[in-house]
Design a protein around this motif. Sequence first.
Motif, short mmCIF file in Angstrom:
data_model
loop_
_atom_site.label_atom_id
_atom_site.label_comp_id
_atom_site.label_asym_id
_atom_site.label_seq_id
_atom_site.Cartn_x
_atom_site.Cartn_y
_atom_site.Cartn_z
N ILE A 26 78.36 20.94 -74.24
CA ILE A 26 77.16 21.72 -74.53
C ILE A 26 77.04 22.94 -73.62
O ILE A 26 76.92 24.06 -74.12
CB ILE A 26 75.91 20.82 -74.50
CG1 ILE A 26 76.00 19.77 -75.61
CG2 ILE A 26 74.63 21.64 -74.64
CD1 ILE A 26 74.99 18.66 -75.52
N PRO A 27 77.07 22.77 -72.27
CA PRO A 27 76.97 23.97 -71.43
C PRO A 27 78.17 24.92 -71.60
O PRO A 27 78.03 26.13 -71.47
CB PRO A 27 76.90 23.45 -70.01
CG PRO A 27 76.96 21.98 -70.07
CD PRO A 27 77.05 21.56 -71.48
N GLN A 28 79.33 24.35 -71.91
CA GLN A 28 80.51 25.19 -72.10
C GLN A 28 80.34 26.06 -73.34
O GLN A 28 80.65 27.25 -73.33
CB GLN A 28 81.76 24.33 -72.22
CG GLN A 28 83.02 25.15 -72.30
CD GLN A 28 84.27 24.29 -72.19
OE1 GLN A 28 84.19 23.10 -71.99
NE2 GLN A 28 85.42 24.92 -72.30
N ILE A 29 79.83 25.49 -74.41
CA ILE A 29 79.61 26.26 -75.64
C ILE A 29 78.55 27.33 -75.42
O ILE A 29 78.70 28.48 -75.84
CB ILE A 29 79.22 25.31 -76.80
CG1 ILE A 29 80.42 24.45 -77.18
CG2 ILE A 29 78.70 26.09 -78.00
CD1 ILE A 29 80.09 23.32 -78.13
N ILE A 30 77.47 26.97 -74.72
CA ILE A 30 76.41 27.94 -74.43
C ILE A 30 76.96 29.09 -73.60
O ILE A 30 76.68 30.26 -73.90
CB ILE A 30 75.22 27.25 -73.75
CG1 ILE A 30 74.53 26.30 -74.73
CG2 ILE A 30 74.23 28.27 -73.20
CD1 ILE A 30 73.50 25.38 -74.09
N ALA A 31 77.74 28.79 -72.58
CA ALA A 31 78.31 29.85 -71.74
C ALA A 31 79.26 30.73 -72.54
O ALA A 31 79.26 31.96 -72.38
CB ALA A 31 79.04 29.23 -70.54
N ASN A 32 80.06 30.13 -73.40
CA ASN A 32 80.98 30.92 -74.23
C ASN A 32 80.24 31.84 -75.18
O ASN A 32 80.65 32.98 -75.40
CB ASN A 32 81.92 30.00 -75.01
CG ASN A 32 82.98 29.38 -74.13
OD1 ASN A 32 83.28 29.87 -73.06
ND2 ASN A 32 83.54 28.28 -74.59
N LEU A 33 79.13 31.36 -75.76
CA LEU A 33 78.35 32.19 -76.67
C LEU A 33 77.69 33.36 -75.95
O LEU A 33 77.46 34.41 -76.54
CB LEU A 33 77.30 31.34 -77.39
CG LEU A 33 77.84 30.35 -78.42
CD1 LEU A 33 76.74 29.47 -78.95
CD2 LEU A 33 78.55 31.08 -79.55
N GLY A 35 79.09 34.84 -73.41
CA GLY A 35 80.16 35.67 -72.86
C GLY A 35 80.42 35.44 -71.39
O GLY A 35 81.01 36.29 -70.73
N GLU A 36 79.98 34.32 -70.85
CA GLU A 36 80.18 34.01 -69.44
C GLU A 36 81.27 32.96 -69.28
O GLU A 36 81.61 32.25 -70.22
CB GLU A 36 78.88 33.46 -68.84
CG GLU A 36 77.71 34.42 -68.91
CD GLU A 36 76.42 33.78 -68.47
OE1 GLU A 36 76.45 32.62 -68.01
OE2 GLU A 36 75.37 34.42 -68.59
N LYS A 37 81.81 32.89 -68.05
CA LYS A 37 82.78 31.85 -67.76
C LYS A 37 82.06 30.51 -67.71
O LYS A 37 80.94 30.41 -67.19
CB LYS A 37 83.47 32.10 -66.42
CG LYS A 37 84.48 33.19 -66.46
CD LYS A 37 85.23 33.24 -65.14
CE LYS A 37 86.35 34.24 -65.22
NZ LYS A 37 87.12 34.28 -63.98
N ALA A 38 82.70 29.51 -68.22
CA ALA A 38 82.12 28.18 -68.22
C ALA A 38 82.53 27.42 -66.96
O ALA A 38 83.54 27.74 -66.32
CB ALA A 38 82.56 27.41 -69.45
N GLN A 39 81.75 26.42 -66.61
CA GLN A 39 82.08 25.56 -65.48
C GLN A 39 83.23 24.63 -65.87
O GLN A 39 83.41 24.33 -67.05
CB GLN A 39 80.86 24.74 -65.07
CG GLN A 39 79.69 25.58 -64.59
CD GLN A 39 80.02 26.30 -63.30
OE1 GLN A 39 80.67 25.76 -62.43
NE2 GLN A 39 79.58 27.55 -63.19
N PRO A 40 83.98 24.13 -64.91
CA PRO A 40 85.15 23.30 -65.22
C PRO A 40 84.81 21.82 -65.47
O PRO A 40 85.70 20.99 -65.45
CB PRO A 40 86.01 23.45 -63.97
CG PRO A 40 85.02 23.63 -62.87
CD PRO A 40 83.92 24.46 -63.48
N PHE A 41 83.55 21.50 -65.74
CA PHE A 41 83.17 20.09 -65.88
C PHE A 41 83.83 19.41 -67.07
O PHE A 41 84.31 18.30 -66.97
CB PHE A 41 81.65 19.94 -65.98
CG PHE A 41 80.93 20.42 -64.76
CD1 PHE A 41 81.25 19.93 -63.51
CD2 PHE A 41 79.95 21.38 -64.86
CE1 PHE A 41 80.60 20.37 -62.39
CE2 PHE A 41 79.29 21.84 -63.73
CZ PHE A 41 79.61 21.33 -62.50
#
Length: 69
Positions: A26-33, A35-41
């Motif tokens: 969920i946070p990875q998809i939000i960050a990708n939308l 345009g930010e780098k996502a956390q490595p979780f």
Amino acid sequence: MSKQKINRFVGSIGAFIGILVFVAYIPQIIANLQGEKAQPFQPLFAAASCLIWVIYGWTKEPKKDWILI
């Protein structure tokens, strides 16, 4: 501790980490939308999940679940 108890414990941990893998998307998809780098979780949880399921396959009796490994 018997192999069966270890197997049940490892399987429970694997199931819990499997849920975390999908929740971490969920946070990875939000960050990708955004345009930010996502956390490595999410990749870390996925790697831990793979390791746990390999241990589960090694401790499983009978060895009919070798395909998991």
